[in-house]
Design a protein around this motif. Structure first.
Motif, PDB file in Angstrom:
ATOM      1  N   LEU A 131       0.830  -1.199   0.000  1.00  0.00           N
ATOM      2  CA  LEU A 131       0.000   0.000   0.000  1.00  0.00           C
ATOM      3  C   LEU A 131       0.867   1.254   0.000  1.00  0.00           C
ATOM      4  N   LEU A 132       1.952   1.228   0.764  1.00  0.00           N
ATOM      5  CA  LEU A 132       2.866   2.359   0.857  1.00  0.00           C
ATOM      6  C   LEU A 132       4.292   1.876   0.618  1.00  0.00           C
ATOM      7  N   GLU A 133       5.186   2.801   0.350  1.00  0.00           N
ATOM      8  CA  GLU A 133       6.608   2.496   0.166  1.00  0.00           C
ATOM      9  C   GLU A 133       7.434   3.412   1.053  1.00  0.00           C
ATOM     10  N   LEU A 134       8.619   2.926   1.440  1.00  0.00           N
ATOM     11  CA  LEU A 134       9.601   3.770   2.117  1.00  0.00           C
ATOM     12  C   LEU A 134      10.647   4.194   1.105  1.00  0.00           C
ATOM     13  N   ASN A 135      10.851   5.490   0.981  1.00  0.00           N
ATOM     14  CA  ASN A 135      11.882   5.979   0.084  1.00  0.00           C
ATOM     15  C   ASN A 135      13.240   5.466   0.555  1.00  0.00           C
ATOM     16  N   PRO A 136      14.009   4.783  -0.308  1.00  0.00           N
ATOM     17  CA  PRO A 136      15.265   4.178   0.143  1.00  0.00           C
ATOM     18  C   PRO A 136      16.326   5.193   0.556  1.00  0.00           C
ATOM     19  N   VAL A 137      16.172   6.442   0.124  1.00  0.00           N
ATOM     20  CA  VAL A 137      17.164   7.476   0.462  1.00  0.00           C
ATOM     21  C   VAL A 137      16.725   8.275   1.684  1.00  0.00           C
ATOM     22  N   THR A 138      15.491   8.802   1.642  1.00  0.00           N
ATOM     23  CA  THR A 138      15.012   9.669   2.728  1.00  0.00           C
ATOM     24  C   THR A 138      14.308   8.906   3.842  1.00  0.00           C
ATOM     25  N   GLN A 139      13.909   7.648   3.576  1.00  0.00           N
ATOM     26  CA  GLN A 139      13.144   6.813   4.496  1.00  0.00           C
ATOM     27  C   GLN A 139      11.770   7.404   4.792  1.00  0.00           C
ATOM     28  N   ALA A 140      11.305   8.302   3.924  1.00  0.00           N
ATOM     29  CA  ALA A 140       9.976   8.889   4.070  1.00  0.00           C
ATOM     30  C   ALA A 140       8.937   7.982   3.415  1.00  0.00           C
ATOM     31  N   GLU A 172       5.891   7.000   1.075  1.00  0.00           N
ATOM     32  CA  GLU A 172       5.393   7.436  -0.216  1.00  0.00           C
ATOM     33  C   GLU A 172       4.260   6.514  -0.647  1.00  0.00           C
ATOM     34  N   GLY A 173       3.433   6.998  -1.547  1.00  0.00           N
ATOM     35  CA  GLY A 173       2.322   6.194  -2.026  1.00  0.00           C
ATOM     36  C   GLY A 173       2.780   5.085  -2.956  1.00  0.00           C
ATOM     37  N   SER A 174       2.045   3.990  -2.960  1.00  0.00           N
ATOM     38  CA  SER A 174       2.275   2.892  -3.893  1.00  0.00           C
ATOM     39  C   SER A 174       0.907   2.440  -4.400  1.00  0.00           C
ATOM     40  N   LEU A 175       0.354   1.355  -3.882  1.00  0.00           N
ATOM     41  CA  LEU A 175      -1.012   0.979  -4.262  1.00  0.00           C
ATOM     42  C   LEU A 175      -2.026   1.942  -3.675  1.00  0.00           C
ATOM     43  N   ALA A 176      -1.679   2.607  -2.608  1.00  0.00           N
ATOM     44  CA  ALA A 176      -2.493   3.697  -2.072  1.00  0.00           C
ATOM     45  C   ALA A 176      -1.847   5.020  -2.468  1.00  0.00           C
ATOM     46  N   THR A 177      -2.679   5.966  -2.863  1.00  0.00           N
ATOM     47  CA  THR A 177      -2.151   7.272  -3.275  1.00  0.00           C
ATOM     48  C   THR A 177      -2.242   8.311  -2.167  1.00  0.00           C
ATOM     49  N   THR A 178      -3.241   8.188  -1.307  1.00  0.00           N
ATOM     50  CA  THR A 178      -3.375   9.110  -0.172  1.00  0.00           C
ATOM     51  C   THR A 178      -3.804   8.320   1.059  1.00  0.00           C
ATOM     52  N   GLU A 220      -9.153   0.045  11.304  1.00  0.00           N
ATOM     53  CA  GLU A 220      -9.459   0.497  12.659  1.00  0.00           C
ATOM     54  C   GLU A 220      -8.530  -0.233  13.624  1.00  0.00           C
ATOM     55  N   LEU A 221      -7.868   0.527  14.488  1.00  0.00           N
ATOM     56  CA  LEU A 221      -6.923  -0.040  15.440  1.00  0.00           C
ATOM     57  C   LEU A 221      -7.504  -0.039  16.851  1.00  0.00           C
ATOM     58  N   ASN A 222      -7.022  -0.942  17.672  1.00  0.00           N
ATOM     59  CA  ASN A 222      -7.461  -0.988  19.064  1.00  0.00           C
ATOM     60  C   ASN A 222      -6.819   0.114  19.899  1.00  0.00           C
ATOM     61  N   GLN A 223      -5.662   0.597  19.463  1.00  0.00           N
ATOM     62  CA  GLN A 223      -5.016   1.719  20.137  1.00  0.00           C
ATOM     63  C   GLN A 223      -4.113   2.426  19.134  1.00  0.00           C
ATOM     64  N   PRO A 224      -3.765   3.674  19.388  1.00  0.00           N
ATOM     65  CA  PRO A 224      -2.870   4.375  18.459  1.00  0.00           C
ATOM     66  C   PRO A 224      -1.541   3.643  18.322  1.00  0.00           C
ATOM     67  N   ASN A 225      -0.952   3.728  17.136  1.00  0.00           N
ATOM     68  CA  ASN A 225       0.325   3.061  16.897  1.00  0.00           C
ATOM     69  C   ASN A 225       1.106   3.853  15.862  1.00  0.00           C
ATOM     70  N   ALA A 226       2.193   4.485  16.314  1.00  0.00           N
ATOM     71  CA  ALA A 226       2.980   5.349  15.437  1.00  0.00           C
ATOM     72  C   ALA A 226       3.745   4.567  14.383  1.00  0.00           C
ATOM     73  N   SER A 227       3.873   3.243  14.551  1.00  0.00           N
ATOM     74  CA  SER A 227       4.595   2.418  13.582  1.00  0.00           C
ATOM     75  C   SER A 227       3.689   1.806  12.522  1.00  0.00           C
ATOM     76  N   PHE A 228       2.393   2.061  12.602  1.00  0.00           N
ATOM     77  CA  PHE A 228       1.453   1.330  11.743  1.00  0.00           C
ATOM     78  C   PHE A 228       1.678   1.602  10.259  1.00  0.00           C
ATOM     79  N   LEU A 229       1.864   2.851   9.885  1.00  0.00           N
ATOM     80  CA  LEU A 229       2.057   3.169   8.463  1.00  0.00           C
ATOM     81  C   LEU A 229       3.356   2.553   7.941  1.00  0.00           C
ATOM     82  N   ALA A 230       4.392   2.546   8.772  1.00  0.00           N
ATOM     83  CA  ALA A 230       5.642   1.904   8.356  1.00  0.00           C
ATOM     84  C   ALA A 230       5.421   0.418   8.124  1.00  0.00           C
ATOM     85  N   ALA A 231       4.563  -0.205   8.933  1.00  0.00           N
ATOM     86  CA  ALA A 231       4.266  -1.631   8.745  1.00  0.00           C
ATOM     87  C   ALA A 231       3.554  -1.875   7.419  1.00  0.00           C
ATOM     88  N   LEU A 232       2.719  -0.930   6.990  1.00  0.00           N
ATOM     89  CA  LEU A 232       2.035  -1.069   5.695  1.00  0.00           C
ATOM     90  C   LEU A 232       3.010  -0.982   4.528  1.00  0.00           C
TER      91      LEU A 232
END
Length: 521
Positions: free
Chosen positions: A50-59, A61-67, A152-164
């Motif tokens: 769904l998302l990608e990590l930029n290999p240089v900036t580690q930010a 980015e969209g992949s199968l998901a755009t927003t 929907e998550l059971n609690q907030p998780n700052a790592s969730f998008l990175a996991a996607l």
């Protein structure tokens, strides 16, 4: 058969690339295996996330998901999918529609729901998903229209998008799964894969080669090469020989001692990339005497890291003061460097009542890995170091499938292994390797379970405030350095060799190589 094999290799050399890989995949779906070889052979060529990590900036980015949007309470994420993404068209599957939210829902429901028709297919184990605690984190996944999916998550998780964005978070085809289930062959979902990636699966000859063909309708644009062949060649010397003779175009994981030869050959190009990895010695803390912290500390004090780096890594590694490499934003620079201290090692063994030493075994894979170019030599050096304090180490060399059986029954003393992170988040190292949930799922090779450590991790991901997260990760690293369930050894640079006429390869810091932009001059 030999003539046919030569013809196939010749065709691949003419119209594509041959990649000499160090091992064979256990599956073609990274959901069901935590093997790095499985991930490398499937996640990037066959699938998207769904998302990608930029290999240089580690930010992100969209992949199968755009927003993507997060709710104010941090418990709900809504992702909008890219329009017109096409699945692979193969002799055994013809998609009738592009990617939609049903595919994402199917992908996650299979892992989340024990009653799902596909949950037990291929064994019912999803190592990355469970070790990350996502089965407890994700409350539900549902479609909000054909191109929107809600987590929907059971609690907030700052790592969730990175996991996607993880290589283990690939998206499958719900339509293909339905077809295979009706045909009574659901296992083909993981062995004859269908994805949206730049290449589609053509054939696999067990322990010989994998053939991929270009996906002409890839949403990111067709690959430059018509086909990609993974030539499975476990021995590094043989991989290099094939590269030098032109039987391979790209070679994975050269042994550090080969680099001098490679650098002198003008027909070869060496790629070097900082790596998010660590090599370590994991001690089975549920088995005596490794349940005593003094014993674990004594083993760590006896190991000569500097000698290991010189003899095994040459110029391709740096000492590991902790699990996290310096490339990680959570790295604690104040951790003390470790140097061999045989006097302290003997003193600690005496405190543990083992002043005469003891016998122990270590399980070792025979093949080179990106985090350790020569595991057998590493084990031999550790054996020599431990002998100086009376610890008699026996090296047991086994393939990974056999090692997994020993670990499942806890029949081992120690394991020489490592980890390659697939995101920049420190949680990816700590939770996968050392959480209590990872013990149950087989990723925690030390079988060490600390509620205090887990609480530090849980608290760190409940906020997006970086100073708070850093504080917890610093505490976690201090705790690990005191308890030493695993003894960090080295962080390796990622290296790959290609013939000089091959251009456009992208070596990823989190593992794997991107081939769809590669071409031959």
């Amino acid at each position: 058969m030999l003539t046919t094999g030569c013809q196939e290799q010749s065709e691949a050399a003419k119209h594509g690339l041959i990649y000499c890989a160090e091992g064979a995949p256990l599956s073609f779906n990274p959901h069901v295996s935590n093997s790095g070889v499985t991930r490398d052979a499937s996640a990037r060529p066959l699938y998207d996330r769904l998302l990608e990590l930029n290999p240089v900036t580690q930010a992100l980015e969209g992949s199968l998901a755009t927003t993507w949007q997060m709710s104010g309470d941090g418990r709900t994420y809504t992702l909008t999918l890219r329009q017109g993404v096409k699945f692979h068209h193969t002799p055994w599957f013809t998609p009738s529609r592009p990617l939609n939210a049903d595919d994402v829902v199917f992908t996650y429901q299979r892992m989340l729901d024990p009653t799902h028709p596909y949950h037990q297919v291929s064994g019912g184990d999803y190592p990355y998903f469970y070790s990350q605690g996502q089965d407890q984190l994700i409350k539900r996944v549902y479609a909000q229209g054909p191109q929107q999916v809600v987590f929907e998550l059971n609690q907030p998780n700052a790592s969730f998008l990175a996991a996607l964005a993880s290589d283990y978070a690939v998206i499958l085809s719900a339509e293909y799964a339905d077809q295979m289930q009706r045909a009574g062959t659901p296992g083909q979902l993981d062995t004859q894969p269908i994805g949206t990636g730049p290449f589609y699966f053509k054939e696999y000859r067990h322990n010989e080669f994998i053939r991929y063909l270009r996906h002409p309708d890839y949403w990111g644009g067709p690959a430059n090469i018509e086909q990609l062949v993974y030539d499975i060649t476990p021995k590094s010397a043989k991989r290099l020989a094939k590269l030098l003779t032109g039987e391979c175009d790209v070679m994975s994981t050269p042994v550090a001692s080969q680099l001098a030869v490679i650098k002198q050959d003008q027909g070869l190009d060496l790629s070097v990339q900082s790596g998010m990895n660590v090599a370590f010695l994991a001690l089975n803390t549920q088995k005596a005497p490794f349940d005593k912290v003094q014993v674990r500390q004594a083993i760590a004090a006896a190991i000569n890291i500097d000698h290991l780096l010189q003899a095994v890594y040459f110029e391709t590694g740096q000492p590991a003061n902790g699990l996290l490499p310096p490339l990680s934003w959570g790295y604690n620079p104040s951790l003390p460097a470790r140097h061999q201290d045989l006097h302290r090692a003997r003193q600690l063994l005496a405190e543990a009542g083992l002043n005469k030493g003891f016998d122990m075994t270590v399980l070792v894979q025979p093949d080179a890995r990106p985090y350790n170019p020569d595991a057998i030599k590493t084990a031999q050096l550790i054996r020599s170091d431990l002998a100086k304090v009376g610890i008699r180490l026996k090296i047991i060399t086994q393939e990974w499938s056999v090692i997994q059986q020993s670990m499942a029954s806890s029949r081992y003393d120690s394991l020489l292994s490592g980890w390659i992170a697939d995101s920049a988040d420190p949680d990816n190292f700590f939770r996968q390797l050392l959480s209590c949930s990872a013990v149950e799922r087989g990723n925690n090779y030390s079988r060490w379970c600390s509620p205090a450590f887990d609480q530090l991790l849980d608290d760190a991901v409940t906020t997006t405030q970086l100073p708070f997260r850093l504080r917890n990760y610093y505490y976690a690293q201090t705790l690990l350095n005191e308890q030493l369930p695993v003894i960090p050894l080295a962080h390796a640079l990622r290296t790959q060799v290609s013939r000089s006429d091959v251009k456009g390869l992208m070596l990823m810091p989190f593992g794997g190589t991107v081939f769809n932009k590669a071409y031959r001059e």
